[in-house]
Design an enzyme around this catalytic site. Structure first.
Site, mmCIF file in Angstrom:
data_model
loop_
_atom_site.group_PDB
_atom_site.id
_atom_site.type_symbol
_atom_site.label_atom_id
_atom_site.label_comp_id
_atom_site.label_asym_id
_atom_site.label_seq_id
_atom_site.Cartn_x
_atom_site.Cartn_y
_atom_site.Cartn_z
ATOM 1 N N LYS A 47 45.944 55.146 26.147
ATOM 2 C CA LYS A 47 46.015 56.542 25.685
ATOM 3 C C LYS A 47 45.537 57.480 26.796
ATOM 4 O O LYS A 47 44.510 57.219 27.440
ATOM 5 C CB LYS A 47 45.134 56.740 24.449
ATOM 6 C CG LYS A 47 45.689 56.041 23.220
ATOM 7 C CD LYS A 47 44.829 56.297 21.996
ATOM 8 C CE LYS A 47 45.397 55.527 20.815
ATOM 9 N NZ LYS A 47 44.439 55.310 19.752
ATOM 10 N N GLU A 84 35.309 38.135 41.076
ATOM 11 C CA GLU A 84 36.392 38.312 40.101
ATOM 12 C C GLU A 84 35.872 39.142 38.934
ATOM 13 O O GLU A 84 34.978 38.717 38.207
ATOM 14 C CB GLU A 84 36.922 36.965 39.596
ATOM 15 C CG GLU A 84 38.017 37.197 38.560
ATOM 16 C CD GLU A 84 38.793 35.950 38.192
ATOM 17 O OE1 GLU A 84 38.658 34.926 38.876
ATOM 18 O OE2 GLU A 84 39.533 36.026 37.192
ATOM 19 N N ASP A 90 28.195 44.349 33.277
ATOM 20 C CA ASP A 90 29.109 45.357 33.821
ATOM 21 C C ASP A 90 29.307 45.126 35.325
ATOM 22 O O ASP A 90 28.345 45.158 36.105
ATOM 23 C CB ASP A 90 28.489 46.730 33.554
ATOM 24 C CG ASP A 90 29.358 47.871 34.052
ATOM 25 O OD1 ASP A 90 30.458 47.604 34.587
ATOM 26 O OD2 ASP A 90 28.935 49.028 33.901
ATOM 27 N N GLU A 101 48.140 38.199 30.853
ATOM 28 C CA GLU A 101 49.485 38.479 31.373
ATOM 29 C C GLU A 101 50.551 37.734 30.564
ATOM 30 O O GLU A 101 51.632 38.268 30.292
ATOM 31 C CB GLU A 101 49.534 38.021 32.833
ATOM 32 C CG GLU A 101 50.841 38.276 33.548
ATOM 33 C CD GLU A 101 50.741 37.853 35.022
ATOM 34 O OE1 GLU A 101 49.854 37.052 35.365
ATOM 35 O OE2 GLU A 101 51.553 38.353 35.822
ATOM 36 N N ASP A 160 50.004 45.231 33.926
ATOM 37 C CA ASP A 160 51.369 45.285 33.398
ATOM 38 C C ASP A 160 51.627 46.624 32.698
ATOM 39 O O ASP A 160 52.529 46.740 31.886
ATOM 40 C CB ASP A 160 51.660 44.087 32.477
ATOM 41 C CG ASP A 160 50.711 43.985 31.299
ATOM 42 O OD1 ASP A 160 49.886 44.906 31.099
ATOM 43 O OD2 ASP A 160 50.779 42.975 30.570
ATOM 44 N N ASP A 187 41.165 46.303 31.626
ATOM 45 C CA ASP A 187 41.554 46.932 30.349
ATOM 46 C C ASP A 187 42.434 48.154 30.618
ATOM 47 O O ASP A 187 42.076 49.024 31.412
ATOM 48 C CB ASP A 187 40.305 47.335 29.563
ATOM 49 C CG ASP A 187 39.560 46.114 29.042
ATOM 50 O OD1 ASP A 187 40.200 45.069 28.806
ATOM 51 O OD2 ASP A 187 38.326 46.196 28.874
ATOM 52 N N ASP A 195 31.943 39.346 33.717
ATOM 53 C CA ASP A 195 32.625 39.863 32.518
ATOM 54 C C ASP A 195 31.562 40.216 31.485
ATOM 55 O O ASP A 195 30.476 39.639 31.479
ATOM 56 C CB ASP A 195 33.607 38.817 31.953
ATOM 57 C CG ASP A 195 34.706 39.469 31.112
ATOM 58 O OD1 ASP A 195 34.380 40.132 30.102
ATOM 59 O OD2 ASP A 195 35.887 39.329 31.458
ATOM 60 N N THR A 220 47.938 34.914 34.284
ATOM 61 C CA THR A 220 46.682 34.916 33.524
ATOM 62 C C THR A 220 46.972 34.849 32.012
ATOM 63 O O THR A 220 48.102 35.089 31.566
ATOM 64 C CB THR A 220 45.844 36.176 33.827
ATOM 65 O OG1 THR A 220 46.398 37.283 33.113
ATOM 66 C CG2 THR A 220 45.786 36.472 35.318
HETATM 67 C C1 LIG Z 1 42.486 42.702 29.542
HETATM 68 S S1 LIG Z 1 41.237 41.545 29.857
HETATM 69 C C2 LIG Z 1 41.940 40.544 31.175
HETATM 70 C C3 LIG Z 1 41.221 39.230 31.315
HETATM 71 C C4 LIG Z 1 41.773 38.305 32.423
HETATM 72 N N1 LIG Z 1 41.582 38.875 33.739
HETATM 73 C C5 LIG Z 1 43.214 37.979 32.195
HETATM 74 O O1 LIG Z 1 44.060 38.543 32.900
HETATM 75 O O2 LIG Z 1 43.498 37.171 31.298
HETATM 76 C C6 LIG Z 1 40.028 42.520 30.696
HETATM 77 C C7 LIG Z 1 38.676 41.833 30.839
HETATM 78 O O3 LIG Z 1 37.794 42.694 31.565
HETATM 79 C C8 LIG Z 1 36.514 42.648 30.961
HETATM 80 N N2 LIG Z 1 35.821 43.888 31.328
HETATM 81 C C9 LIG Z 1 36.111 45.136 30.925
HETATM 82 N N3 LIG Z 1 35.279 46.015 31.489
HETATM 83 C C10 LIG Z 1 34.433 45.306 32.286
HETATM 84 C C11 LIG Z 1 33.344 45.649 33.128
HETATM 85 N N4 LIG Z 1 32.939 46.923 33.278
HETATM 86 N N5 LIG Z 1 32.696 44.668 33.776
HETATM 87 C C12 LIG Z 1 33.085 43.386 33.613
HETATM 88 N N6 LIG Z 1 34.115 43.001 32.839
HETATM 89 C C13 LIG Z 1 34.781 43.942 32.179
HETATM 90 C C14 LIG Z 1 36.814 42.473 29.477
HETATM 91 O O4 LIG Z 1 35.717 41.940 28.774
HETATM 92 C C15 LIG Z 1 38.000 41.517 29.526
HETATM 93 O O5 LIG Z 1 37.568 40.169 29.521
#
Ligand SMILES: C[S@@+](CC[C@H](N)C(=O)[O-])C[C@H]1O[C@@H](n2cnc3c(N)ncnc32)[C@H](O)[C@@H]1O
Length: 186
Positions: free
Chosen positions: A99, A21, A73, A168, A131, A95, A46, A165
């Protein structure tokens, strides 16, 4: 991260199919899905340390033995893993980088999707959700162009078995609509 074995099955005892995940955020969905699939190992990765902490606390509180975490990462982790070693990969609401000049920072790009396809065992799934309409279209386009993946029904509404989530939920409150894509490794 550095100590993760190339086959994540080996971090569970007994070994079991593993779902990676990516971007587990605060981990509510991870906990809920892990509870519903005790024979599946969930490895959450994460970069967000407080979220990983909340997930670990939740796993301990709920006595869940089928969750492991990596801080860092996801792409770096994926580069270390054995081909065909994962039963599934999911990235819920990566994420959005809305933009245009930042679109290249989005997770779901051809190289990422190819690596994901290589890591999946045949029949394994790459499950994405977003979304942001433009990002959903990008996910579909990139996955459909990957010869090792079958995009099935394409973009669909959230399947009932996928919990809403945390991220979401905020989008729904703001009037945004989610789309899921489940691509299967041929
Ligand atoms: C918009 S949040 C969504 C979190 C969760 N999946 C949810 O839907 O509530 C995106 C998540 O991806 C993580 N993230 C972003 N780039 C990442 C990467 N390269 N490797 C691991 N996690 C990453 C961010 O830290 C963040 O917790």
């Amino acid at each position: 991260m550095e100590t993760a074995p190339p086959n994540l099955r080996d971090v569970f005892s007994p070994p079991r199919p593993v779902i990676l995940e990516i971007g587990s955020g605060m981990g509510e969905t991870t906990l809920s899905m892990a509870t519903g699939a005790p024979d599946t190992g969930i490895v959450a990765v994460d970069v967000h340390t407080p979220g990983i902490g909340a997930l670990l606390a939740g796993a301990e509180r709920e006595s869940l033995g089928n969750i492991r975490v990596c801080i860092g990462d996801a792409v770096e982790l994926m580069d270390r893993l054995d081909p065909g070693s994962l039963a599934g990969i999911r990235a819920y609401f990566p994420d959005p980088w809305p933009k245009v000049r930042h679109h290249k920072r989005r997770l779901v790009q051809p190289a990422f999707v190819h690596r994901a396809a290589v890591l999946l065992a045949p029949g394994g799934t790459l499950h994405l959700a977003t979304d942001i309409a433009h990002y959903a279209d990008q996910m579909l386009e990139v996955c459909a162009a990957e010869p090792m993946l079958d995009v099935g029904q394409g973009l669909v509404d959230r399947p009932q078995w996928r919990p809403i989530t945390g991220y979401e939920r905020r989008g729904v409150a703001a009037g945004r609509m989610s789309k899921d894509l489940i691509a299967t490794r041929c």
